[in-house]
Design an enzyme around this catalytic site. Structure first.
Site, PDB file in Angstrom:
ATOM      1  CB  SER A  50      -0.961   0.014   1.186  1.00  0.00           C
ATOM      2  OG  SER A  50      -0.265   0.211   2.392  1.00  0.00           O
ATOM      3  CE  LYS A  88      -3.038   2.467   4.536  1.00  0.00           C
ATOM      4  NZ  LYS A  88      -2.631   1.487   3.569  1.00  0.00           N
TER       5      LYS A  88
END
Length: 197
Positions: A50, A88
């Site tokens: 990701s 993230k």
């Protein structure tokens, strides 16, 4: 003869003292390392794609747990939507209006378009989904750098919390990719976020 026995006794005492010092220093060193790991610096392993190409599967990063309030552009480790440690990039902080996409298919923060070319996965798009959200105070809007492979804030908007993550859930800010050594890198905030007001 008496001098020799006395010298032997002194030598034994020195050896015992040296051993005690070594054990004490070892225990102290382990204690300091554990305190640093718990409160100052943490090491985290990257389990998914990701955050590619910034972070690849099996990369390892050091995280500064005392970095303070997360800022736009920071890469942070936090307790994720499923309760697991997650990593993230911060796109929006409390009060920001985060939207996708403008006429050139760019994400905007407070109306300022982001040039994400320095970190976005090659040939990926800023977001397939269109959205427009105002980040509540004390919350963050987070996205992976490999947008088409990232279950980030966009994927959780219909859940309690609306996809936002509390600043209190942040464990720390990633400061360096240290493994593999061939890809070691000190992270710097992308310049595009400096333009956001």
């Amino acid at each position: 003869m008496a001098v020799t026995k006395k010298a032997e006794a002194v030598e034994k005492k020195k050896k015992k003292g040296g051993f005690r010092e070594t054990v004490l220093l070892l225990v102290l060193g382990v204690g300091i390392a554990l305190l640093l790991q718990a409160f100052v610096v943490g090491s985290f392993y990257i389990p998914s794609e990701s955050m590619e190409n910034t972070l690849l599967i099996n990369d390892r990063v050091f995280v500064n747990k005392l970095a303070g309030k997360p800022e736009r552009g920071d890469i942070v480790v936090f307790k994720g939507w499923n309760g697991e440690d997650t990593i993230k990039r911060v796109i929006g902080v409390g009060g920001d209006k985060v939207a996708c996409c403008d006429s050139k298919k760019r994400i905007t923060v407070n109306g300022t378009p982001l040039d994400e070319s320095s970190y976005l996965y090659p040939d990926d798009f800023p977001s397939k989904e269109r959205f427009s959200y105002t980040v509540p105070a004390g919350k963050l809007w987070l996205m992976g750098d490999h947008r088409s492979a990232s279950a980030d804030s966009r994927s959780h908007v219909n859940e309690p919390g609306g996809g936002f993550i509390s600043e209190d859930a942040v464990i720390g800010t990633a400061v360096v990719r240290y493994w593999p050594l061939s890809r070691a890198l000190i992270f710097q905030k992308p310049e595009t976020f400096d333009k956001v007001k």
